[in-house]
Design a protein around this motif. Structure first.
Motif, PDB file in Angstrom:
ATOM      1  N   LYS A  21       0.808  -1.220   0.000  1.00  0.00           N
ATOM      2  CA  LYS A  21       0.000   0.000   0.000  1.00  0.00           C
ATOM      3  C   LYS A  21       0.846   1.278   0.000  1.00  0.00           C
ATOM      4  O   LYS A  21       0.329   2.374  -0.225  1.00  0.00           O
ATOM      5  CB  LYS A  21      -0.954   0.013   1.196  1.00  0.00           C
ATOM      6  N   ILE A  22       2.143   1.147   0.257  1.00  0.00           N
ATOM      7  CA  ILE A  22       3.037   2.304   0.250  1.00  0.00           C
ATOM      8  C   ILE A  22       3.925   2.250  -0.989  1.00  0.00           C
ATOM      9  O   ILE A  22       4.566   1.234  -1.265  1.00  0.00           O
ATOM     10  CB  ILE A  22       3.908   2.357   1.517  1.00  0.00           C
ATOM     11  N   LEU A  23       3.951   3.355  -1.737  1.00  0.00           N
ATOM     12  CA  LEU A  23       4.786   3.465  -2.927  1.00  0.00           C
ATOM     13  C   LEU A  23       6.090   4.175  -2.594  1.00  0.00           C
ATOM     14  O   LEU A  23       6.114   5.091  -1.775  1.00  0.00           O
ATOM     15  CB  LEU A  23       4.051   4.232  -4.026  1.00  0.00           C
ATOM     16  N   PHE A  24       7.145   3.750  -3.258  1.00  0.00           N
ATOM     17  CA  PHE A  24       8.461   4.363  -3.081  1.00  0.00           C
ATOM     18  C   PHE A  24       8.820   5.094  -4.368  1.00  0.00           C
ATOM     19  O   PHE A  24       8.904   4.481  -5.439  1.00  0.00           O
ATOM     20  CB  PHE A  24       9.492   3.270  -2.765  1.00  0.00           C
ATOM     21  N   LEU A  25       9.006   6.401  -4.287  1.00  0.00           N
ATOM     22  CA  LEU A  25       9.294   7.236  -5.454  1.00  0.00           C
ATOM     23  C   LEU A  25      10.778   7.580  -5.494  1.00  0.00           C
ATOM     24  O   LEU A  25      11.365   7.956  -4.477  1.00  0.00           O
ATOM     25  CB  LEU A  25       8.485   8.539  -5.405  1.00  0.00           C
ATOM     26  N   THR A  26      11.372   7.461  -6.668  1.00  0.00           N
ATOM     27  CA  THR A  26      12.777   7.838  -6.849  1.00  0.00           C
ATOM     28  C   THR A  26      12.926   8.700  -8.099  1.00  0.00           C
ATOM     29  O   THR A  26      11.985   8.857  -8.867  1.00  0.00           O
ATOM     30  CB  THR A  26      13.677   6.587  -6.980  1.00  0.00           C
ATOM     31  N   ASN A  27      14.123   9.243  -8.263  1.00  0.00           N
ATOM     32  CA  ASN A  27      14.467  10.093  -9.414  1.00  0.00           C
ATOM     33  C   ASN A  27      13.613  11.365  -9.444  1.00  0.00           C
ATOM     34  O   ASN A  27      13.247  11.860 -10.512  1.00  0.00           O
ATOM     35  CB  ASN A  27      14.306   9.327 -10.729  1.00  0.00           C
ATOM     36  N   LEU A  28      13.314  11.894  -8.283  1.00  0.00           N
ATOM     37  CA  LEU A  28      12.550  13.135  -8.210  1.00  0.00           C
ATOM     38  C   LEU A  28      13.501  14.323  -8.394  1.00  0.00           C
ATOM     39  O   LEU A  28      14.587  14.344  -7.812  1.00  0.00           O
ATOM     40  CB  LEU A  28      11.844  13.259  -6.852  1.00  0.00           C
ATOM     41  N   PRO A  29      13.115  15.326  -9.178  1.00  0.00           N
ATOM     42  CA  PRO A  29      13.981  16.499  -9.373  1.00  0.00           C
ATOM     43  C   PRO A  29      14.073  17.336  -8.099  1.00  0.00           C
ATOM     44  O   PRO A  29      13.231  17.231  -7.199  1.00  0.00           O
ATOM     45  CB  PRO A  29      13.277  17.278 -10.496  1.00  0.00           C
ATOM     46  N   GLN A  30      15.085  18.172  -8.040  1.00  0.00           N
ATOM     47  CA  GLN A  30      15.352  18.934  -6.822  1.00  0.00           C
ATOM     48  C   GLN A  30      14.206  19.858  -6.441  1.00  0.00           C
ATOM     49  O   GLN A  30      13.972  20.125  -5.267  1.00  0.00           O
ATOM     50  CB  GLN A  30      16.645  19.746  -6.987  1.00  0.00           C
ATOM     51  N   GLU A  31      13.472  20.372  -7.442  1.00  0.00           N
ATOM     52  CA  GLU A  31      12.411  21.325  -7.154  1.00  0.00           C
ATOM     53  C   GLU A  31      11.105  20.665  -6.715  1.00  0.00           C
ATOM     54  O   GLU A  31      10.113  21.346  -6.465  1.00  0.00           O
ATOM     55  CB  GLU A  31      12.151  22.221  -8.367  1.00  0.00           C
ATOM     56  N   THR A  32      11.086  19.336  -6.573  1.00  0.00           N
ATOM     57  CA  THR A  32       9.877  18.643  -6.134  1.00  0.00           C
ATOM     58  C   THR A  32       9.502  19.053  -4.718  1.00  0.00           C
ATOM     59  O   THR A  32      10.346  19.131  -3.840  1.00  0.00           O
ATOM     60  CB  THR A  32      10.090  17.112  -6.171  1.00  0.00           C
ATOM     61  N   THR A  33       8.220  19.303  -4.506  1.00  0.00           N
ATOM     62  CA  THR A  33       7.730  19.637  -3.168  1.00  0.00           C
ATOM     63  C   THR A  33       6.684  18.609  -2.742  1.00  0.00           C
ATOM     64  O   THR A  33       6.097  17.907  -3.577  1.00  0.00           O
ATOM     65  CB  THR A  33       7.085  21.030  -3.132  1.00  0.00           C
ATOM     66  N   GLU A  34       6.445  18.531  -1.444  1.00  0.00           N
ATOM     67  CA  GLU A  34       5.425  17.619  -0.923  1.00  0.00           C
ATOM     68  C   GLU A  34       4.053  17.956  -1.510  1.00  0.00           C
ATOM     69  O   GLU A  34       3.265  17.070  -1.841  1.00  0.00           O
ATOM     70  CB  GLU A  34       5.386  17.717   0.606  1.00  0.00           C
ATOM     71  N   LYS A  35       3.776  19.255  -1.668  1.00  0.00           N
ATOM     72  CA  LYS A  35       2.488  19.681  -2.205  1.00  0.00           C
ATOM     73  C   LYS A  35       2.306  19.214  -3.649  1.00  0.00           C
ATOM     74  O   LYS A  35       1.220  18.775  -4.037  1.00  0.00           O
ATOM     75  CB  LYS A  35       2.386  21.214  -2.123  1.00  0.00           C
ATOM     76  N   MET A  36       3.349  19.301  -4.444  1.00  0.00           N
ATOM     77  CA  MET A  36       3.274  18.853  -5.839  1.00  0.00           C
ATOM     78  C   MET A  36       2.922  17.366  -5.909  1.00  0.00           C
ATOM     79  O   MET A  36       2.053  16.956  -6.686  1.00  0.00           O
ATOM     80  CB  MET A  36       4.607  19.104  -6.552  1.00  0.00           C
ATOM     81  N   LEU A  37       3.592  16.551  -5.097  1.00  0.00           N
ATOM     82  CA  LEU A  37       3.339  15.116  -5.108  1.00  0.00           C
ATOM     83  C   LEU A  37       1.935  14.796  -4.602  1.00  0.00           C
ATOM     84  O   LEU A  37       1.245  13.926  -5.144  1.00  0.00           O
ATOM     85  CB  LEU A  37       4.383  14.389  -4.260  1.00  0.00           C
ATOM     86  N   THR A  38       1.517  15.518  -3.574  1.00  0.00           N
ATOM     87  CA  THR A  38       0.172  15.293  -3.033  1.00  0.00           C
ATOM     88  C   THR A  38      -0.895  15.583  -4.085  1.00  0.00           C
ATOM     89  O   THR A  38      -1.824  14.805  -4.279  1.00  0.00           O
ATOM     90  CB  THR A  38      -0.058  16.174  -1.794  1.00  0.00           C
ATOM     91  N   MET A  39      -0.761  16.702  -4.797  1.00  0.00           N
ATOM     92  CA  MET A  39      -1.743  17.046  -5.818  1.00  0.00           C
ATOM     93  C   MET A  39      -1.763  16.019  -6.945  1.00  0.00           C
ATOM     94  O   MET A  39      -2.803  15.756  -7.547  1.00  0.00           O
ATOM     95  CB  MET A  39      -1.454  18.443  -6.376  1.00  0.00           C
ATOM     96  N   LEU A  40      -0.619  15.414  -7.200  1.00  0.00           N
ATOM     97  CA  LEU A  40      -0.530  14.428  -8.272  1.00  0.00           C
ATOM     98  C   LEU A  40      -1.196  13.107  -7.874  1.00  0.00           C
ATOM     99  O   LEU A  40      -1.955  12.518  -8.645  1.00  0.00           O
ATOM    100  CB  LEU A  40       0.945  14.193  -8.601  1.00  0.00           C
ATOM    101  N   PHE A  41      -0.948  12.660  -6.638  1.00  0.00           N
ATOM    102  CA  PHE A  41      -1.429  11.340  -6.219  1.00  0.00           C
ATOM    103  C   PHE A  41      -2.825  11.357  -5.608  1.00  0.00           C
ATOM    104  O   PHE A  41      -3.497  10.318  -5.585  1.00  0.00           O
ATOM    105  CB  PHE A  41      -0.433  10.715  -5.228  1.00  0.00           C
ATOM    106  N   GLU A  42      -3.272  12.504  -5.120  1.00  0.00           N
ATOM    107  CA  GLU A  42      -4.590  12.526  -4.482  1.00  0.00           C
ATOM    108  C   GLU A  42      -5.731  12.391  -5.493  1.00  0.00           C
ATOM    109  O   GLU A  42      -6.893  12.244  -5.108  1.00  0.00           O
ATOM    110  CB  GLU A  42      -4.768  13.802  -3.652  1.00  0.00           C
ATOM    111  N   GLN A  43      -5.419  12.401  -6.781  1.00  0.00           N
ATOM    112  CA  GLN A  43      -6.431  12.163  -7.803  1.00  0.00           C
ATOM    113  C   GLN A  43      -6.874  10.700  -7.828  1.00  0.00           C
ATOM    114  O   GLN A  43      -7.915  10.380  -8.405  1.00  0.00           O
ATOM    115  CB  GLN A  43      -5.881  12.522  -9.183  1.00  0.00           C
ATOM    116  N   PHE A  44      -6.101   9.817  -7.209  1.00  0.00           N
ATOM    117  CA  PHE A  44      -6.393   8.392  -7.244  1.00  0.00           C
ATOM    118  C   PHE A  44      -7.112   7.953  -5.971  1.00  0.00           C
ATOM    119  O   PHE A  44      -6.846   8.478  -4.877  1.00  0.00           O
ATOM    120  CB  PHE A  44      -5.094   7.600  -7.426  1.00  0.00           C
ATOM    121  N   PRO A  45      -8.026   6.989  -6.089  1.00  0.00           N
ATOM    122  CA  PRO A  45      -8.785   6.540  -4.915  1.00  0.00           C
ATOM    123  C   PRO A  45      -7.885   5.922  -3.859  1.00  0.00           C
ATOM    124  O   PRO A  45      -6.885   5.272  -4.172  1.00  0.00           O
ATOM    125  CB  PRO A  45      -9.757   5.502  -5.494  1.00  0.00           C
TER     126      PRO A  45
END
Length: 241
Positions: free
Chosen positions: A167-191
């Motif tokens: 149930k937990i995903l591990f993300l790698t190769n994220l660019p330096q400018e990645t923020t927690e908010k950016m990732l949240t907005m991307l993944f919260e679209q999924f159930p």
């Protein structure tokens, strides 16, 4: 004529954006959530008083723009629902692709004719400011560094990835400018989305938790190799149990 009356085109207009978000962060986040619908040519956002809370996202084709408009209408972006419509005019980026682009300088010369000698000084003075305002589109993100950032030492390998569903995903190769908010907005679209967990001191990895491994698998499949910037494809695996 209201904006809802404009015909479909590759550029969409967004308003009701949170005007407290910094311009560069806003553009990065818009790119992150809209590039899933197709190739994004540029993003225009200005921070002057008149244009505050607004942005334009330019896609390469109308289908991408239409899918984005339908899918993201009302999406809570930095705690405010986005209002999206087609833009009134074709962007320069699209005009250059389809061959209908006319340089702004040429347009100006055609409009002023007999008064070439005078009365145009003010207009010429405004052009650089306008061009500066409309520049800075996404793809030039990779060169941006947060102020006061300290070069990171070579990153050690992290044993956090697995192909066994979890149930937990591990993300790698994220660019330096990645923020927690950016990732949240991307993944919260999924159930089943629960939370994003950044790793202190590491910009290139993060964890995202769902309520079960089926929902996590759906998000993993949809966003595998998703480009948060034009040059950085996100890698997703399941966290080790």
């Amino acid at each position: 004529m209201g904006r809802g009356m404009y015909p479909p085109q590759p550029t969409i207009y967004i308003n009701n954006l949170n005007d407290k978000v910094k311009k560069q962060e806003l553009k990065k986040s818009l790119y992150a959530i809209f590039s899933q619908f197709g190739e994004v040519l540029e993003i225009v956002a200005a921070k002057n008083l008149k244009a505050r809370g607004q942005a334009f996202v330019v896609f390469k084709d109308i289908n991408s723009a239409t899918n984005a408009l339908r899918s993201m209408q009302g999406f809570p972006f930095y705690e405010k629902p986005m209002r999206i419509n087609y833009a009134k005019k074709k962007s320069d980026a699209v005009a250059k692709l389809d061959g209908s682009y006319i340089a702004k300088e040429k347009k100006m010369k055609e409009k002023r004719k007999p008064n070439e000698q005078g009365g145009d000084t003010k207009r010429h003075g405004m052009m650089p400011a306008m061009m500066n305002m409309m520049s800075g589109m996404m793809p030039a993100v990779p060169g941006i560094q947060p102020s006061g950032s300290i070069p990171m030492p070579p990153m050690p390998k992290v044993a956090g990835g697995s192909e066994v569903p979890h149930k937990i995903l591990f993300l790698t190769n994220l660019p330096q400018e990645t923020t927690e908010k950016m990732l949240t907005m991307l993944f919260e679209q999924f159930p089943g989305f629960k939370e994003t967990r950044p790793v202190p001191g590491r910009h290139d990895i993060a964890f995202v938790e769902f309520d079960n491994d089926q929902h996590a698998s759906q998000a993993k499949q949809a966003l595998q190799n998703f480009k948060l910037t034009p040059n950085d494809a996100m890698r997703i695996s399941f966290s080790n149990k």
